[in-house]
Design a protein around this motif. Structure first.
Motif, PDB file in Angstrom:
ATOM      1  N   ASP A  17       0.834  -1.203   0.000  1.00  0.00           N
ATOM      2  CA  ASP A  17       0.000   0.000   0.000  1.00  0.00           C
ATOM      3  C   ASP A  17       0.873   1.259   0.000  1.00  0.00           C
ATOM      4  O   ASP A  17       0.570   2.247  -0.679  1.00  0.00           O
ATOM      5  CB  ASP A  17      -0.938   0.013   1.211  1.00  0.00           C
ATOM      6  CG  ASP A  17      -2.117  -0.931   1.050  1.00  0.00           C
ATOM      7  OD1 ASP A  17      -2.455  -1.274  -0.102  1.00  0.00           O
ATOM      8  OD2 ASP A  17      -2.707  -1.332   2.073  1.00  0.00           O
ATOM      9  N   TRP A  18       1.957   1.218   0.777  1.00  0.00           N
ATOM     10  CA  TRP A  18       2.879   2.357   0.814  1.00  0.00           C
ATOM     11  C   TRP A  18       3.540   2.574  -0.547  1.00  0.00           C
ATOM     12  O   TRP A  18       3.634   3.711  -1.040  1.00  0.00           O
ATOM     13  CB  TRP A  18       3.941   2.109   1.891  1.00  0.00           C
ATOM     14  CG  TRP A  18       4.973   3.192   1.967  1.00  0.00           C
ATOM     15  CD1 TRP A  18       4.858   4.413   2.568  1.00  0.00           C
ATOM     16  CD2 TRP A  18       6.299   3.138   1.406  1.00  0.00           C
ATOM     17  NE1 TRP A  18       6.032   5.128   2.423  1.00  0.00           N
ATOM     18  CE2 TRP A  18       6.936   4.373   1.718  1.00  0.00           C
ATOM     19  CE3 TRP A  18       7.012   2.171   0.695  1.00  0.00           C
ATOM     20  CZ2 TRP A  18       8.239   4.655   1.324  1.00  0.00           C
ATOM     21  CZ3 TRP A  18       8.308   2.453   0.300  1.00  0.00           C
ATOM     22  CH2 TRP A  18       8.910   3.688   0.614  1.00  0.00           C
ATOM     23  N   LYS A  21       1.030   4.118  -3.093  1.00  0.00           N
ATOM     24  CA  LYS A  21       0.837   5.562  -2.912  1.00  0.00           C
ATOM     25  C   LYS A  21       2.063   6.353  -3.371  1.00  0.00           C
ATOM     26  O   LYS A  21       1.945   7.459  -3.894  1.00  0.00           O
ATOM     27  CB  LYS A  21       0.528   5.861  -1.446  1.00  0.00           C
ATOM     28  CG  LYS A  21      -0.833   5.361  -1.004  1.00  0.00           C
ATOM     29  CD  LYS A  21      -1.056   5.592   0.480  1.00  0.00           C
ATOM     30  CE  LYS A  21      -2.407   5.034   0.914  1.00  0.00           C
ATOM     31  NZ  LYS A  21      -2.621   5.186   2.379  1.00  0.00           N
ATOM     32  N   LYS A  22       3.237   5.766  -3.198  1.00  0.00           N
ATOM     33  CA  LYS A  22       4.466   6.452  -3.582  1.00  0.00           C
ATOM     34  C   LYS A  22       4.615   6.574  -5.092  1.00  0.00           C
ATOM     35  O   LYS A  22       5.066   7.618  -5.602  1.00  0.00           O
ATOM     36  CB  LYS A  22       5.674   5.703  -3.004  1.00  0.00           C
ATOM     37  CG  LYS A  22       7.019   6.356  -3.331  1.00  0.00           C
ATOM     38  CD  LYS A  22       8.162   5.622  -2.660  1.00  0.00           C
ATOM     39  CE  LYS A  22       9.501   6.290  -3.003  1.00  0.00           C
ATOM     40  NZ  LYS A  22      10.640   5.611  -2.341  1.00  0.00           N
ATOM     41  N   ASN A  24       2.067   5.748  -7.561  1.00  0.00           N
ATOM     42  CA  ASN A  24       0.860   6.070  -8.325  1.00  0.00           C
ATOM     43  C   ASN A  24       0.631   7.583  -8.270  1.00  0.00           C
ATOM     44  O   ASN A  24      -0.266   8.072  -7.602  1.00  0.00           O
ATOM     45  CB  ASN A  24      -0.345   5.315  -7.756  1.00  0.00           C
ATOM     46  CG  ASN A  24      -1.627   5.612  -8.509  1.00  0.00           C
ATOM     47  OD1 ASN A  24      -2.541   6.227  -7.981  1.00  0.00           O
ATOM     48  ND2 ASN A  24      -1.692   5.181  -9.749  1.00  0.00           N
ATOM     49  N   THR A  25       1.486   8.306  -8.970  1.00  0.00           N
ATOM     50  CA  THR A  25       1.442   9.763  -8.959  1.00  0.00           C
ATOM     51  C   THR A  25       1.532  10.290 -10.382  1.00  0.00           C
ATOM     52  O   THR A  25       2.005   9.584 -11.288  1.00  0.00           O
ATOM     53  CB  THR A  25       2.619  10.338  -8.147  1.00  0.00           C
ATOM     54  OG1 THR A  25       3.842  10.017  -8.828  1.00  0.00           O
ATOM     55  CG2 THR A  25       2.640   9.759  -6.735  1.00  0.00           C
ATOM     56  N   ASP A 197      -7.484   6.729 -11.755  1.00  0.00           N
ATOM     57  CA  ASP A 197      -6.820   7.363 -10.619  1.00  0.00           C
ATOM     58  C   ASP A 197      -5.813   8.370 -11.148  1.00  0.00           C
ATOM     59  O   ASP A 197      -6.016   8.955 -12.220  1.00  0.00           O
ATOM     60  CB  ASP A 197      -6.181   6.324  -9.701  1.00  0.00           C
ATOM     61  CG  ASP A 197      -5.137   5.437 -10.394  1.00  0.00           C
ATOM     62  OD1 ASP A 197      -4.677   5.810 -11.501  1.00  0.00           O
ATOM     63  OD2 ASP A 197      -4.765   4.395  -9.837  1.00  0.00           O
ATOM     64  N   LYS A 257      -4.133  -2.517  -8.820  1.00  0.00           N
ATOM     65  CA  LYS A 257      -3.451  -1.282  -8.410  1.00  0.00           C
ATOM     66  C   LYS A 257      -2.038  -1.593  -7.917  1.00  0.00           C
ATOM     67  O   LYS A 257      -1.139  -0.749  -7.991  1.00  0.00           O
ATOM     68  CB  LYS A 257      -4.239  -0.560  -7.318  1.00  0.00           C
ATOM     69  CG  LYS A 257      -4.119  -1.151  -5.913  1.00  0.00           C
ATOM     70  CD  LYS A 257      -4.917  -0.359  -4.895  1.00  0.00           C
ATOM     71  CE  LYS A 257      -4.633  -0.815  -3.475  1.00  0.00           C
ATOM     72  NZ  LYS A 257      -5.484  -0.104  -2.490  1.00  0.00           N
TER      73      LYS A 257
END
Length: 273
Positions: A17-18, A21-22, A24-25, A197, A257
Motif C-alpha cells: 500500500d505504501w 501511494k508512492k 501512483n502519482t 486514478d 493497483k
C-alpha cells in the motif's frame, strides 16, 4: 530470491500500500507508455493511443518511448483519425523503415497489419470499447473471456491486400489468453482503460476493475515470486491469475493497483526497471 519486508511495515499489505501511494502519482506518467494516452483528451484518440503504445511496450523503457514517439509522429498525433482512414498502400513504404528494437523486433509490416485490423474494428464498432464490451459478461470472474473474444474477433478481420492471411508475428503482438499467454501488454492496456486514478484514465467504466489481471512480465514475476505471491516457474496466464488472486487478499475490489507497487519495488531493489 526472497524479498524481505522493511521492519517499519507490519505486513506485506502495508508495504505494498505504501509503494502504491508512492508510485501512483502524476510524476509516473512521463516515464511510462501511458503518457501517450494522456497526450489526448478525446476518448477515441486516447484508447487508440493506448492500444498502440501498449503494443510497443516491450524491451528497454527508453527505447519503448522513443519508438512510440516515432510512430505517433507518423500518425501526426491524430491516432483515431489515422486508423479510421488508414490506407495500407499509402503507408506501406512509410512504415517499411520502422522497426522497434525490443526483445523481439516489431517491424513496420506487422504494424501495417495491426492498423488495418483496427480500421475494420472502428468501421464496425466505432470504438475498441464497443468491441470489447460485446464479449464482456459481468458474470465471468475475470476479463479472460472478454479479452479472448476481443482478440479473436480483431484477428478475424481481413488482412491488408498483398497479405496471405494474418502473419504469425501479429498474433504474437495480440495474443489470446486462452492459449495461456500472460498477455502482459493487453492487460496493461486494460488497466489504463478500466482503472481511474492519478495515472489510469478509466474510460471503460462499464468493466469491473476487480476482474482485471496483473500485467505479467519477467520483472513482475521475479518480484512476485520473491514476495510469495506465486510458486509457478513460468510466465503464463495462470501465473498472472495466481498473482492477481493473491493480491485480491489485500484489495478484492482493485487488485491490479498493486502493479504500481511491484513496479516501485523493482526500483527500490534496483532491479533495473
Amino acid at each position: 530470491m526472497s524479498i524481505k519486508i522493511p521492519d517499519e511495515f507490519p505486513t506485506l499489505k502495508d508495504y505494498l500500500d505504501w509503494l502504491f501511494k508512492k508510485y501512483n502519482t502524476p510524476e509516473f506518467i512521463n516515464s511510462d507508455p501511458v503518457k501517450f494516452v494522456h497526450r489526448f483528451s478525446n476518448p477515441k484518440d486516447m484508447e487508440i493511443a493506448g492500444f498502440i503504445a501498449s503494443l510497443l511496450a516491450m524491451g528497454n523503457r527508453k527505447i519503448i518511448l522513443l519508438s512510440s514517439e516515432r510512430l505517433f509522429n507518423i500518425m501526426e498525433d491524430k491516432p483515431y483519425e489515422f486508423v479510421l482512414n488508414f490506407d495500407p498502400f499509402w503507408y506501406e513504404k512509410i512504415l517499411n523503415n520502422f522497426v522497434h528494437f525490443a526483445y523481439r523486433n516489431i517491424e513496420g509490416k506487422d504494424l501495417l497489419v495491426v492498423f488495418y485490423l483496427l480500421k475494420q474494428a472502428l468501421e464496425k464498432y466505432g470504438t475498441l470499447k464497443n468491441l470489447f464490451l460485446k464479449h464482456y459478461d459481468e458474470k465471468h470472474p475475470t476479463i479472460k473471456q472478454a479479452l479472448s473474444g476481443f482478440v479473436k474477433e480483431l484477428l478475424s478481420f481481413d488482412p491488408p491486400p498483398k497479405f496471405n492471411g494474418i502473419p504469425e508475428s501479429v498474433g504474437g503482438l495480440i495474443p489470446d489468453p486462452e492459449k495461456n499467454s500472460p498477455c502482459k501488454r493487453l492487460n496493461m492496456f486494460l488497466r489504463w482503460m478500466v482503472r481511474k486514478d492519478n495515472v489510469d484514465v478509466g474510460l471503460w467504466s462499464e468493466v469491473d476493475k476487480s476482474k482485471l489481471i496483473i500485467p505479467l512480465d519477467t520483472h513482475v514475476s521475479k518480484i512476485s515470486r520473491g514476495l510469495g505471491l506465486t510458486q509457478r516457474k513460468t510466465d503464463t496466464w495462470k501465473t498472472a491469475e495466481e498473482i492477481t488472486n493473491n493480491l485480491k487478499k489485500f484489495d478484492p475490489e482493485d487488485p491490479v493497483k498493486y502493479d504500481f507497487a511491484i513496479f516501485g519495488l523493482g526500483i527500490e531493489l534496483k532491479h533495473g526497471y
